[in-house]
Design a protein around this motif. Structure first.
Motif, PDB file in Angstrom:
ATOM      1  N   ASN A  63       5.274  -4.951  -9.051  1.00 34.27           N
ATOM      2  CA  ASN A  63       5.636  -4.584  -7.686  1.00 34.27           C
ATOM      3  C   ASN A  63       4.352  -4.307  -6.908  1.00 34.27           C
ATOM      4  N   MET A  64       4.312  -4.751  -5.681  1.00 27.34           N
ATOM      5  CA  MET A  64       3.099  -4.636  -4.878  1.00 27.34           C
ATOM      6  C   MET A  64       3.362  -3.818  -3.624  1.00 27.34           C
ATOM      7  N   GLY A  65       2.350  -3.070  -3.204  1.00 24.33           N
ATOM      8  CA  GLY A  65       2.504  -2.250  -2.016  1.00 24.33           C
ATOM      9  C   GLY A  65       1.256  -2.288  -1.147  1.00 24.33           C
ATOM     10  N   TRP A  66       1.438  -1.966   0.111  1.00 20.26           N
ATOM     11  CA  TRP A  66       0.349  -1.750   1.055  1.00 20.26           C
ATOM     12  C   TRP A  66       0.434  -0.311   1.568  1.00 20.26           C
ATOM     13  N   PHE A  67      -0.724   0.326   1.599  1.00 18.08           N
ATOM     14  CA  PHE A  67      -0.847   1.680   2.131  1.00 18.08           C
ATOM     15  C   PHE A  67      -1.991   1.680   3.138  1.00 18.08           C
ATOM     16  N   ALA A  96       7.832   2.155  -8.275  1.00 14.17           N
ATOM     17  CA  ALA A  96       6.855   2.595  -7.268  1.00 14.17           C
ATOM     18  C   ALA A  96       7.431   2.577  -5.857  1.00 14.17           C
ATOM     19  N   ASP A  97       7.574   1.408  -5.256  1.00 18.04           N
ATOM     20  CA  ASP A  97       8.044   1.288  -3.855  1.00 18.04           C
ATOM     21  C   ASP A  97       7.182   2.150  -2.949  1.00 18.04           C
ATOM     22  N   THR A  98       7.721   3.246  -2.407  1.00 16.99           N
ATOM     23  CA  THR A  98       6.983   4.042  -1.429  1.00 16.99           C
ATOM     24  C   THR A  98       6.087   5.112  -2.060  1.00 16.99           C
ATOM     25  N   TYR A 130       9.693  -0.980   4.203  1.00 18.63           N
ATOM     26  CA  TYR A 130       8.713  -0.708   5.244  1.00 18.63           C
ATOM     27  C   TYR A 130       8.845   0.730   5.736  1.00 18.63           C
ATOM     28  N   THR A 131       7.717   1.275   6.150  1.00 10.83           N
ATOM     29  CA  THR A 131       7.795   2.536   6.849  1.00 10.83           C
ATOM     30  C   THR A 131       8.342   2.263   8.252  1.00 10.83           C
ATOM     31  N   ASP A 132       8.998   3.236   8.826  1.00 17.93           N
ATOM     32  CA  ASP A 132       9.698   3.006  10.096  1.00 17.93           C
ATOM     33  C   ASP A 132       8.772   2.521  11.208  1.00 17.93           C
ATOM     34  N   SER A 133       7.549   3.016  11.227  1.00 22.83           N
ATOM     35  CA  SER A 133       6.660   2.702  12.350  1.00 22.83           C
ATOM     36  C   SER A 133       6.216   1.243  12.383  1.00 22.83           C
ATOM     37  N   VAL A 134       6.411   0.497  11.297  1.00 19.42           N
ATOM     38  CA  VAL A 134       5.974  -0.904  11.285  1.00 19.42           C
ATOM     39  C   VAL A 134       7.140  -1.877  11.191  1.00 19.42           C
ATOM     40  N   GLU A 143      -0.797   6.846   3.802  1.00 13.42           N
ATOM     41  CA  GLU A 143       0.633   6.673   4.009  1.00 13.42           C
ATOM     42  C   GLU A 143       1.092   5.295   3.558  1.00 13.42           C
ATOM     43  N   PHE A 144       2.329   5.259   3.130  1.00 12.22           N
ATOM     44  CA  PHE A 144       2.961   4.011   2.717  1.00 12.22           C
ATOM     45  C   PHE A 144       3.185   3.121   3.931  1.00 12.22           C
ATOM     46  N   VAL A 145       2.979   1.813   3.754  1.00 16.74           N
ATOM     47  CA  VAL A 145       3.223   0.862   4.828  1.00 16.74           C
ATOM     48  C   VAL A 145       4.351  -0.105   4.444  1.00 16.74           C
TER      49      VAL A 145
END
Length: 124
Positions: A33-37, A104-106, A60-64, A46-48
């Motif tokens: 699993n892959m993530g961007w922060f 993982a996820d967020t 996704y985080t709400d702001s994006v 912060e999580f993206v």
């Protein structure tokens, strides 16, 4: 050992777009699993966005939401973050991360490997 290398950052005008890439070494990418922060100056990491290997579910985080899109190419061992309609508040160092042992996820603490980061600056 896994290495993650981000690229694609830079300076962009508000409303512009960038595509970040994260290339992974090793043979575990297709089942990771892959993530961007991101970390903005003076702020906490912060999580993206995140994408699962099993079904390519995305988070996704709400702001994006509606502006950023995470995707992956298992043949190239690469995860992408397409960022559109960028705002000054998106300015940060962006990091990709890989989770092998947990979903993982967020949750940043469940990621096993991290890249060195790439700077994104949104400014006129």
């Amino acid at each position: 050992q896994v290495h993650l290398v981000e690229s694609g950052g830079g300076l962009v005008l508000p409303g512009g777009s960038l595509r970040l890439s994260c290339a992974a070494s090793g043979r575990t990418f297709s089942r990771a699993n892959m993530g961007w922060f991101r970390r903005a100056p003076g702020k906490e990491r912060e999580f993206v966005a995140a994408i699962r290997w099993s079904d390519s579910s995305t988070y996704y985080t709400d702001s994006v939401k509606g502006r950023f899109t995470i995707s992956r190419d298992n043949a190239k061992n690469t995860v992408y973050l397409q960022m559109n309609s960028l705002k000054p508040e998106d300015t940060a160092v962006y990091y990709c991360a890989m989770a092998i042992t947990k979903v993982a996820d967020t949750n940043a603490y469940e990621y096993d490997y991290w890249g060195q980061g790439t700077q994104v600056t949104v400014s006129s």
